[in-house]
Design an enzyme around this catalytic site. Structure first.
Site, short mmCIF file in Angstrom:
data_model
loop_
_atom_site.label_atom_id
_atom_site.label_comp_id
_atom_site.label_asym_id
_atom_site.label_seq_id
_atom_site.Cartn_x
_atom_site.Cartn_y
_atom_site.Cartn_z
N LYS A 39 -2.56 -3.35 -91.04
CA LYS A 39 -3.22 -2.38 -91.92
C LYS A 39 -3.35 -1.04 -91.20
O LYS A 39 -3.20 -0.95 -89.98
CB LYS A 39 -4.59 -2.90 -92.35
CG LYS A 39 -5.57 -3.11 -91.21
CD LYS A 39 -6.90 -3.65 -91.74
CE LYS A 39 -7.89 -3.85 -90.58
NZ LYS A 39 -9.21 -4.31 -91.06
N ARG A 137 -20.41 -8.20 -95.42
CA ARG A 137 -19.53 -7.15 -95.95
C ARG A 137 -18.90 -7.67 -97.23
O ARG A 137 -19.47 -7.56 -98.30
CB ARG A 137 -18.49 -6.76 -94.89
CG ARG A 137 -17.75 -5.47 -95.14
CD ARG A 137 -16.90 -5.07 -93.97
NE ARG A 137 -15.92 -6.07 -93.57
CZ ARG A 137 -15.05 -5.93 -92.57
NH1 ARG A 137 -15.06 -4.83 -91.84
NH2 ARG A 137 -14.18 -6.87 -92.30
N HIS A 171 -14.68 -13.77 -91.37
CA HIS A 171 -14.50 -12.79 -90.31
C HIS A 171 -15.71 -12.80 -89.39
O HIS A 171 -16.85 -12.75 -89.85
CB HIS A 171 -14.31 -11.39 -90.90
CG HIS A 171 -13.81 -10.38 -89.91
ND1 HIS A 171 -12.58 -10.49 -89.30
CD2 HIS A 171 -14.37 -9.25 -89.41
CE1 HIS A 171 -12.41 -9.46 -88.48
NE2 HIS A 171 -13.47 -8.70 -88.52
N ARG A 231 -5.50 -14.37 -86.35
CA ARG A 231 -5.12 -13.02 -86.77
C ARG A 231 -5.69 -11.98 -85.79
O ARG A 231 -6.55 -11.17 -86.13
CB ARG A 231 -5.58 -12.75 -88.20
CG ARG A 231 -7.00 -13.11 -88.55
CD ARG A 231 -7.38 -12.59 -89.94
NE ARG A 231 -8.80 -12.38 -90.02
CZ ARG A 231 -9.69 -13.31 -90.33
NH1 ARG A 231 -9.30 -14.54 -90.63
NH2 ARG A 231 -10.97 -13.01 -90.36
N CYS A 319 -9.63 22.39 -79.81
CA CYS A 319 -9.37 23.18 -81.01
C CYS A 319 -8.56 22.34 -82.01
O CYS A 319 -8.16 21.22 -81.73
CB CYS A 319 -8.59 24.44 -80.65
SG CYS A 319 -9.34 25.41 -79.32
N MET A 320 -8.31 22.89 -83.19
CA MET A 320 -7.56 22.15 -84.20
C MET A 320 -6.17 21.78 -83.72
O MET A 320 -5.71 20.65 -83.92
CB MET A 320 -7.45 22.97 -85.49
CG MET A 320 -6.65 22.25 -86.58
SD MET A 320 -6.51 23.17 -88.11
CE MET A 320 -8.17 22.99 -88.77
N ASP A 321 -5.48 22.71 -83.07
CA ASP A 321 -4.08 22.50 -82.70
C ASP A 321 -3.83 22.55 -81.20
O ASP A 321 -2.70 22.37 -80.76
CB ASP A 321 -3.19 23.57 -83.35
CG ASP A 321 -3.43 23.68 -84.84
OD1 ASP A 321 -3.33 22.64 -85.52
OD2 ASP A 321 -3.75 24.78 -85.32
#
Length: 389
Positions: A39, A137, A171, A231, A319-321
């Site tokens: 997943k 859950r 789980h 799993r 920073c972002m980049d």
């Protein structure tokens, strides 16, 4: 693709993945089925490539979170059984049947909806029943005063028309914790699960084909919980203390390179917020790697990244980049040189501990604009850029 490869990229070692899989298979034994959890795009590693490797090497099942993830695998010629752990809208039952996908059923309302929709299709939907034994859950609630009603609800689901109940699972909440209280809680969950199975099987007059509950912590430390199938998640990808103890190998290495080098005088502030100020003449490298690529901003000023001359401390806010590393004591590192964010030389466990999180969050955070480069037998076998074309 080629133009982005030398910006920031993730190297996925398929040989390490197969090694981990075979090591875990040997641990659980040949009579126990193996479910690979893929997943969230196999936790950032690339679900298609990971699923292909597991299928080629004899894994028994895959698990995803949604029907979109499952259908993507089917369209890439993944033929092995796939279990959806999360919610699927009733309107998609026809597609579940069409693509031969197994659906988790977590409560009476879902069972009724899926049965009705499968009946309309005139075909059978394969399901696994989820039991809530203490994760609080999803799943049929069966603890304490809910035991009888939970068992009856599961029995009803097993008898509903056009549903084929192949399996049942639960789980564990704290199987990866080593304290005595957590061990007791895991044992209690397992006992409740087996009691539920015993009562349900008695009432429906048959055995479930697949009973499963062993996640990463249980695969490592609770062999009695293996039942019909395990799993493991984190273990399969080679991260965490248990992986280290079992000699497993990290599958992903995240790398970037130095794009710019500048020299600053003392008392120069670096990046947003001026959270770092140089205390001497400082040689600083700029990396094209920021929080939009998956670098958690909470690691600002906390961690170091690996270069061929050693560790380079991160300076200033991420920073972002981009981000900045201190190269003052690494004289030979210059523009174009490779930097390992995490991998064989800079363990992801160290970064996740500094961030106050788990390795999963760091691999899942690697964004779609970061190309995945797949290696097998030491050679590049595929390069994948996940941005929409």
């Amino acid at each position: 693709m080629e133009s982005t490869l030398r910006r920031t990229w993730a190297e996925i070692d398929l040989d390490a993945l197969v090694f981990n899989y075979k090591t875990l298979r040997n641990k659980v034994g040949k009579n126990v089925k193996f479910l690979g959890v893929v997943k969230a795009d196999a936790y950032g590693h690339g679900s298609v490539r990971v699923a292909q490797a597991l299928q080629e090497n004899g894994a028994d099942y895959l698990a995803v979170s949604s029907i979109d993830e499952a259908v993507e695998l089917r369209k890439k010629n993944i033929t092995m059984p796939i279990l959806i752990l999360g919610h699927t809208p009733k309107e998609q039952v026809g597609k579940l049947i069409e693509y031969n996908i197994t659906q988790a059923v977590t409560c009476k309302a879902k069972a009724v909806e899926y049965s009705e929709e499968a009946l309309k299709c005139g075909k059978e939907l394969k399901i696994h029943i989820k039991v809530d034994t203490g994760m609080s859950r999803l799943g049929y609630l069966c603890a304490d005063r809910f035991f009888e009603s939970g068992v009856e609800g599961i029995v009803d689901a097993c008898k509903m028309p056009n549903l084929y109940c192949e399996g049942i699972f639960t789980h564990f909440a704290v199987s990866d914790e080593d304290d005595e209280e957590s061990e007791d809680y895991t044992h209690e969950q397992f006992k409740l699960f087996t009691n539920v199975i015993e009562e349900v099987e008695k009432k429906i007059g048959r055995k479930f084909e697949i009973k499963h509950c062993a996640n990463t912590g249980a695969v490592f430390g609770y062999p009695e919980t293996y039942l019909d199938m395990v799993r493991p998640g984190l273990l399969l990808y080679g991260y965490g203390d248990y992986a280290i103890k079992l000699g497993l190998k990290p599958v992903m290495s995240l790398k970037t390179n130095v794009s710019t080098v500048k020299v600053y005088d003392p008392n120069t502030s670096v990046s947003y917020g001026r959270t770092y100020v140089t205390d001497k003449t400082t040689r600083m490298g700029v990396l094209p790697y920021g929080y939009a690529d998956g670098f958690l901003r909470s690691l600002s000023n906390k961690c170091s990244l690996y270069t061929s001359e050693g560790l380079a401390p991160l300076r200033g806010k991420i920073c972002m980049d981009m981000c900045m590393i201190d190269l003052t004591n690494l004289k030979g590192i210059d523009v174009g040189d490779e930097v390992e964010i995490f991998g064989k030389n800079n363990p992801i466990e160290k970064l996740s501990e500094l961030a106050g999180t788990i390795p999963y969050e760091l691999t899942c955070a690697v964004s779609k604009r970061v190309p995945r480069v797949y290696y097998q037998n030491g050679q590049i076998v595929e390069r994948e850029l996940m941005l929409r074309s």
